[in-house]
Each structure stands twice: as C-alpha cells, then as structure tokens.
Design a protein around this motif. Structure first.
Motif, PDB file in Angstrom:
ATOM      1  N   GLU A 189      44.543  45.000  42.619  1.00  0.00           N
ATOM      2  CA  GLU A 189      43.849  43.818  42.104  1.00  0.00           C
ATOM      3  C   GLU A 189      43.938  42.673  43.111  1.00  0.00           C
ATOM      4  O   GLU A 189      44.951  42.488  43.788  1.00  0.00           O
ATOM      5  CB  GLU A 189      44.511  43.410  40.782  1.00  0.00           C
ATOM      6  CG  GLU A 189      43.793  42.326  40.017  1.00  0.00           C
ATOM      7  CD  GLU A 189      44.428  42.071  38.659  1.00  0.00           C
ATOM      8  OE1 GLU A 189      44.105  41.047  38.038  1.00  0.00           O
ATOM      9  OE2 GLU A 189      45.253  42.907  38.232  1.00  0.00           O
ATOM     10  N   THR A 219      45.277  35.849  34.763  1.00  0.00           N
ATOM     11  CA  THR A 219      44.122  36.175  35.595  1.00  0.00           C
ATOM     12  C   THR A 219      43.167  34.996  35.622  1.00  0.00           C
ATOM     13  O   THR A 219      42.939  34.342  34.601  1.00  0.00           O
ATOM     14  CB  THR A 219      43.397  37.421  35.056  1.00  0.00           C
ATOM     15  OG1 THR A 219      44.304  38.528  35.064  1.00  0.00           O
ATOM     16  CG2 THR A 219      42.198  37.773  35.928  1.00  0.00           C
ATOM     17  N   ASP A 268      38.926  36.829  37.911  1.00  0.00           N
ATOM     18  CA  ASP A 268      39.175  38.232  38.271  1.00  0.00           C
ATOM     19  C   ASP A 268      40.232  38.389  39.361  1.00  0.00           C
ATOM     20  O   ASP A 268      40.269  39.406  40.059  1.00  0.00           O
ATOM     21  CB  ASP A 268      37.876  38.924  38.728  1.00  0.00           C
ATOM     22  CG  ASP A 268      36.850  39.014  37.614  1.00  0.00           C
ATOM     23  OD1 ASP A 268      37.265  39.208  36.454  1.00  0.00           O
ATOM     24  OD2 ASP A 268      35.651  38.883  37.901  1.00  0.00           O
TER      25      ASP A 268
END
Length: 314
Positions: free
Chosen positions: A166, A194, A197
């Motif tokens: 991520e 988060t 994103d």
C-alpha cells in the motif's frame, strides 16, 4: 527427442545445485538460507544457456575416451562457472561477496552434472561437429543468458508491481532528526488511518512506530512530510534521488528491512512468532551525518523494549 533431453539437462543443473546448496547450508546451521533464492535467480539463465550450447561445448572435447571426456567436462564446467561469476560481478558489483554459499562451486557442480547427462544422452552426431562451428555456436550463449535474465527480471518486476504494498505517507515531527523505525505485524500495534488511498504513518518523537499490518515487500510508493505543531505539512524528498543523481537534504533515507530473531526451543530464529520485523529510516535535516554504531545500538535496544511493552499491554 533432443529438446526434452536438453530441457531436462537444465533441470538437472538446477536441482543438483540446489541440493548441494542445501547440504552447505545444513553444515552452516542454515546461516545464509535466504541466499538460495538469489542463487536460483542467477542459475536459471546459466542452465538455460548450457542447455542450448551444451552439445557444442561437448564437441570441443576431441576424444571418445571416457576418462578424458570426463576430465574435459570438469575443465569446461570450471571455466564456464568462473566466467559466470565474473558476469555476475559486472552486474551486481561487490554485492557478490554477500553470498553466504560458494556459488562458484555450486555452478561448477550443477554444470558438471548437466554436461555429463548431455554427453550420455545426446546422439554422437550431435556432438561431432567441426570445432570452428562449435566455437561460433558458443556466441549464442551471451544472447541466451541475457535474454533469460531480462525475462526473469521482467517477470519479477511485474510480480512486484502486482503485489506492491500500500502507498504510504510518513508524517514526521518538524524538529525530528535521526533514525526511526516502523515495526510491522504486531497485534498490539496501531491500525494506521487511510487518507486518499494512502496509509498514514505518524512517527512519534521516540522514533518507533509499532503497527498492526504485516510487512509487505514490493515496489514502494513513499511520501515524507515534516509536520509542525499546527499540523502543517512540508514535503521532503527521499535522501537518495537516483534520477537526479543527488542526495537531498533535508530528506529521508530508506535504510532497509530486517528483523530481530525471536526465541525458539533451540535458540533464535527469524521464523519464530516472537520475531520483530521492521524497516529502518533516517531523517537528515541540515547536514548529512555519518553512520554511528552507538546510535544504532540505542535504537535497537529502544525498539525491543517498546515492542516488549506493547506485547505485554503496557
């Protein structure tokens, strides 16, 4: 019939080399077991290349006497393996010394068994070509090896892209400098929030952030910001800017990932459930500081202490 023989010879090379490597690792109490994948990565192109030109190498041995053919095969295996070590050195430089297993001997053994198999299985007319023609055919090896390396790198890069971790944004206190660590996979660790994103990692003043998500390797996407007392962010670059060929200050150096081996019944192992897995970073502000071993020891000690407290619910 000849293609299966050649393909199988390459498999013999790989399997023989890995089997020998495992014996070596066993004798070393499995020290350097992570090198087996790097060894395999560089062995596959060699095995493929020898599969293609093996008959031409055998054609350079001008005798049918079995003893002399074996001696010739041993000699060719040693010379070719030595050359392959130098090829690897030209590609990765002094990092070749990081191998904990004797790659030259492993390649020599693998190639020896591969050529012995080819000499046994290939028809005689396949090996009785003019020496000049055999030498010319040997020029195919660099092309085949290079193509194999490019293909493997391409596949590896694609796999890394498809499994990339991520995207992460690091928020660092404005007055912070020096080392910090991210510790992964701790049940007691925080679950980062988060934002757009991207995983947000807020670095504490003590420099050790313990998080719940597991470490994931792959192509990274990091952004770094210095944050003042009002929450304002100032973006800084990664310390090593390879594209521009400069070192950014202020900037963040990504040190690398590692672990502190955990206890087992027989000692310590990185496979232990008590292993601490982390990634190292360092913030450079106005000047580039030299590596200080004492600072690293202090950070390691602090990290172990904080993780232990975290696990114990303190």
């Amino acid at each position: 019939m000849r293609k299966p023989i050649k393909l199988f010879s390459g498999l013999i090379h790989i399997v023989t080399g890995i089997a020998t490597a495992l014996i070596v690792l066993f004798s070393q109490n499995w020290f350097g077991d992570g090198d087996i994948w790097s060894y395999l990565f560089w062995t596959i192109p060699l095995a493929i290349g020898i599969s293609v030109i093996g008959n031409n190498l055998l054609g350079l041995i001008p005798t049918e006497n079995k003893l002399w053919r074996v001696i010739g095969i041993v000699t060719i295996s040693g010379i070719f393996s030595y050359a392959w070590v130098w090829v690897l050195y030209l590609i990765i430089g002094p990092w070749i010394n990081a191998f904990s297993i004797p790659i030259f001997y492993l390649w020599t053994i693998g190639m020896l068994f591969q050529l012995l198999y080819l000499d046994w299985k290939l028809p005689k007319d396949e090996k009785r070509k003019p020496i000049k023609k055999n030498l010319i055919r040997l020029l195919l090896f660099p092309l085949i090896a290079f193509g194999s390396i490019v293909a493997i790198f391409g596949f590896s890069h694609l796999q890394s892209y498809l499994t990339k971790p991520e995207a992460e944004t690091y928020l660092i206190p404005e007055n912070f400098s020096g080392q910090f660590k991210i510790v992964y996979g701790e049940e007691c660790g925080i679950m980062p929030k988060t934002e757009n994103d991207r995983r947000i990692l807020e670095i504490p003043q003590n420099g050790v952030l313990i998080i719940n998500p597991e470490f994931k390797a792959g192509i990274i996407d990091h952004e770094y910001y210095l944050v003042d007392s009002n929450g304002n962010r100032k973006k800084i670059e990664q310390y090593d800017n390879y594209v521009a060929g400069v070192k950014n200050v202020p900037g963040v150096r990504l040190g690398g990932s590692g672990n502190y081996a955990g206890k087992t019944e027989t000692g310590f192992s990185s496979d232990s459930p008590f292993t601490i897995r982390y990634t190292d970073f360092e913030v450079y502000k106005d000047t580039i500081t030299e590596f200080e071993y004492k600072d690293r020891i202090k950070m390691d000690s602090l990290t172990r202490k904080l993780v232990e407290e975290c696990r114990n619910g303190k």
